[in-house]
Design a protein around this motif. Structure first.
Motif, short mmCIF file in Angstrom:
data_model
loop_
_atom_site.label_atom_id
_atom_site.label_comp_id
_atom_site.label_asym_id
_atom_site.label_seq_id
_atom_site.Cartn_x
_atom_site.Cartn_y
_atom_site.Cartn_z
N PRO A 169 3.51 -12.77 -6.81
CA PRO A 169 3.11 -11.39 -6.45
C PRO A 169 2.11 -11.37 -5.31
O PRO A 169 0.96 -10.95 -5.47
CB PRO A 169 2.49 -10.88 -7.76
N GLY A 170 2.55 -11.80 -4.14
CA GLY A 170 1.67 -11.86 -2.99
C GLY A 170 1.93 -10.74 -1.99
O GLY A 170 2.70 -9.81 -2.25
N VAL A 171 1.33 -10.86 -0.82
CA VAL A 171 1.46 -9.85 0.22
C VAL A 171 2.90 -9.77 0.71
O VAL A 171 3.41 -8.68 1.00
CB VAL A 171 0.51 -10.15 1.39
N GLY A 172 3.59 -10.91 0.82
CA GLY A 172 4.97 -10.90 1.28
C GLY A 172 5.88 -10.12 0.37
O GLY A 172 6.68 -9.28 0.83
N SER A 173 5.79 -10.35 -0.93
CA SER A 173 6.60 -9.61 -1.89
C SER A 173 6.25 -8.13 -1.87
O SER A 173 7.13 -7.26 -1.97
CB SER A 173 6.39 -10.19 -3.30
N MET A 174 4.99 -7.83 -1.72
CA MET A 174 4.54 -6.44 -1.64
C MET A 174 5.12 -5.75 -0.41
O MET A 174 5.58 -4.60 -0.49
CB MET A 174 3.01 -6.41 -1.61
N LEU A 175 5.13 -6.46 0.72
CA LEU A 175 5.64 -5.88 1.96
C LEU A 175 7.14 -5.60 1.85
O LEU A 175 7.61 -4.53 2.27
CB LEU A 175 5.36 -6.83 3.12
N VAL A 176 7.89 -6.54 1.31
CA VAL A 176 9.34 -6.34 1.17
C VAL A 176 9.63 -5.14 0.28
O VAL A 176 10.50 -4.31 0.58
CB VAL A 176 10.00 -7.62 0.60
N GLU A 233 7.18 -16.79 -1.38
CA GLU A 233 6.82 -15.87 -2.46
C GLU A 233 8.07 -15.31 -3.14
O GLU A 233 8.08 -15.11 -4.36
CB GLU A 233 5.95 -14.74 -1.93
N ARG A 234 9.11 -15.07 -2.38
CA ARG A 234 10.35 -14.57 -2.97
C ARG A 234 11.03 -15.65 -3.80
O ARG A 234 11.57 -15.38 -4.87
CB ARG A 234 11.30 -14.08 -1.87
N VAL A 235 11.01 -16.89 -3.31
CA VAL A 235 11.66 -17.99 -4.04
C VAL A 235 10.95 -18.26 -5.36
O VAL A 235 11.60 -18.45 -6.40
CB VAL A 235 11.67 -19.27 -3.17
N PHE A 236 9.62 -18.25 -5.34
CA PHE A 236 8.85 -18.61 -6.53
C PHE A 236 8.35 -17.38 -7.29
O PHE A 236 7.53 -17.52 -8.20
CB PHE A 236 7.66 -19.49 -6.14
N ALA A 237 8.83 -16.20 -6.93
CA ALA A 237 8.48 -14.95 -7.63
C ALA A 237 6.97 -14.78 -7.73
O ALA A 237 6.43 -14.48 -8.80
CB ALA A 237 9.11 -14.93 -9.02
N ARG A 281 10.15 2.72 1.58
CA ARG A 281 9.75 3.56 2.72
C ARG A 281 8.33 4.09 2.56
O ARG A 281 8.01 5.20 2.98
CB ARG A 281 10.72 4.73 2.89
N ASP A 282 7.47 3.29 1.91
CA ASP A 282 6.08 3.68 1.75
C ASP A 282 5.34 3.34 3.04
O ASP A 282 4.76 2.26 3.19
CB ASP A 282 5.46 2.97 0.55
N LEU A 283 5.34 4.27 3.97
CA LEU A 283 4.91 4.01 5.34
C LEU A 283 3.44 3.61 5.42
O LEU A 283 3.08 2.71 6.18
CB LEU A 283 5.16 5.25 6.19
N VAL A 284 2.60 4.24 4.65
CA VAL A 284 1.16 3.94 4.74
C VAL A 284 0.87 2.52 4.28
O VAL A 284 0.09 1.79 4.91
CB VAL A 284 0.36 4.96 3.90
N LYS A 285 1.52 2.09 3.21
CA LYS A 285 1.30 0.73 2.72
C LYS A 285 1.85 -0.30 3.70
O LYS A 285 1.20 -1.31 3.98
CB LYS A 285 1.93 0.55 1.34
N VAL A 286 3.06 -0.06 4.21
CA VAL A 286 3.64 -0.98 5.18
C VAL A 286 2.75 -1.07 6.41
O VAL A 286 2.52 -2.15 6.97
CB VAL A 286 5.07 -0.53 5.56
N GLN A 287 2.23 0.05 6.83
CA GLN A 287 1.34 0.12 7.99
C GLN A 287 0.11 -0.74 7.78
O GLN A 287 -0.28 -1.53 8.64
CB GLN A 287 0.94 1.58 8.16
N GLY A 288 -0.52 -0.61 6.62
CA GLY A 288 -1.70 -1.40 6.32
C GLY A 288 -1.40 -2.88 6.22
O GLY A 288 -2.17 -3.73 6.70
#
Length: 316
Positions: free
Chosen positions: A265-272, A259-263, A278-285
């Motif tokens: 907008p998936g879960v991986g890019s969102m997590l990074v 997802e990072r290589v091909f830009a 430092r959005d703890l609630v989103k990272v947690q989910g």
């Protein structure tokens, strides 16, 4: 089989509960503070304390966990601490990219691994079988990042057949454009995982070909291929299904890189991005969702073993 499913489902629920505790606890041990991200580097201590109180970060950890767990039980993963958006709703939008990407990667991996691995096993003592095995070894060593860049250079830059990066803004409103955007990512993800799976398919098929019941089948006049098709594939499928379950989990991790290589907008890019903010609630989910998917895959693999091998269904 019914009693087994009940017990296995109960174990899955307990595993999810334990995973929730670990995810919640470990994330609280990480450095960083979303209050500092919101308030800025020059925020006064009083301002930071007010932000933490507003976000509920000043409450005891047990109370925070109980609140989050109650939300998860209702299907609510909470709201972003930065912008107040629903974590579940945003994950649903991101999964429209990551889900098809992972599924496409699995299809590519199976299309590559099963026929080539079987062929390499049937021709294990020939130049063809040796060549396929060597090619699989090279594929295992190739990084997904490098393969993705090569695919972009060849099929996007040189040939212009497929888009190099990005995903349609309107998502799957135009299925053709969305599918074209995922072709190269799926191939990059599937080829690297398919090379690993190919080796296990070859090993499983070779083991079955030397089994006594296959020798007996061949003694009746069947060729190696026909004997394998009629009497060997179910036995060979057991280890392959186990490895495929592990590969599905690896696909989720590999999807972050792709997802990072091909830009995309998936879960991986969102997590990074959320880890950086430092959005703890989103990272947690997000992390809990990925862990839950891996646990469910393990559950499905166990059930598949029972369905494939009747011996596992026999009472002990």
């Amino acid at each position: 089989m019914t009693w087994y499913l009940v017990r296995r489902t109960g174990l899955l629920v307990l595993s999810l509960a334990a995973a929730g505790v670990l995810v919640f606890t470990l994330l609280r041990l990480l450095p960083g503070d979303v209050a500092a991200t919101i308030g800025g580097l020059r925020a006064e201590p009083e301002r930071l304390a007010a932000i933490r109180a507003d976000l509920g970060l000043d409450r005891p950890l047990v109370e925070q966990y109980a609140s989050w767990l109650a939300g998860v039980a209702r299907g609510d993963l909470g709201r972003s601490q930065l912008n107040g958006s629903s974590v579940g709703a945003e994950l649903g939008r991101k999964l429209q990219v990551t889900g098809p990407l992972a599924a496409g990667g699995v299809v590519v991996a199976l299309v590559v691994a099963v026929p080539l691995g079987t062929w390499a096993a049937l021709r294990s003592r020939t130049a063809v079988g040796t060549g396929i095995s060597a090619l699989a070894q090279v594929g295992v060593a190739v990084p997904t990042l490098w393969l993705g860049l090569v695919l972009v250079l060849v099929f996007s830059v040189r040939l212009g057949w497929l888009p190099a990066q990005g995903f349609p803004v309107d998502g799957w409103a135009d299925p053709g454009a969305a599918a074209r955007a995922l072709v190269l990512p799926c191939v990059a993800l599937g080829l690297t995982e398919g090379a690993v799976l190919l080796r296990f398919v070859r090993s499983a098929v070779v083991g079955v070909l030397h089994a006594d019941h296959l020798r007996t089948a061949r003694a009746t006049g069947l060729t190696r291929g026909r004997a394998l098709w009629r009497h060997g594939f179910r036995n060979a499928a057991l280890p392959v299904v186990s490895v495929l379950g592990l590969q599905l989990a690896a696909l989720l991790v590999g999807a972050v890189v792709v997802e990072r290589v091909f830009a995309l907008p998936g879960v991986g890019s969102m997590l990074v991005a959320d880890v950086g903010n430092r959005d703890l609630v989103k990272v947690q989910g997000e992390v809990f969702l990925l862990v839950a998917v891996v646990l469910v895959i393990g559950f499905l693999v166990d059930v598949a073993h029972r369905l494939i091998d009747p011996r596992l269904r026999e009472p002990r």
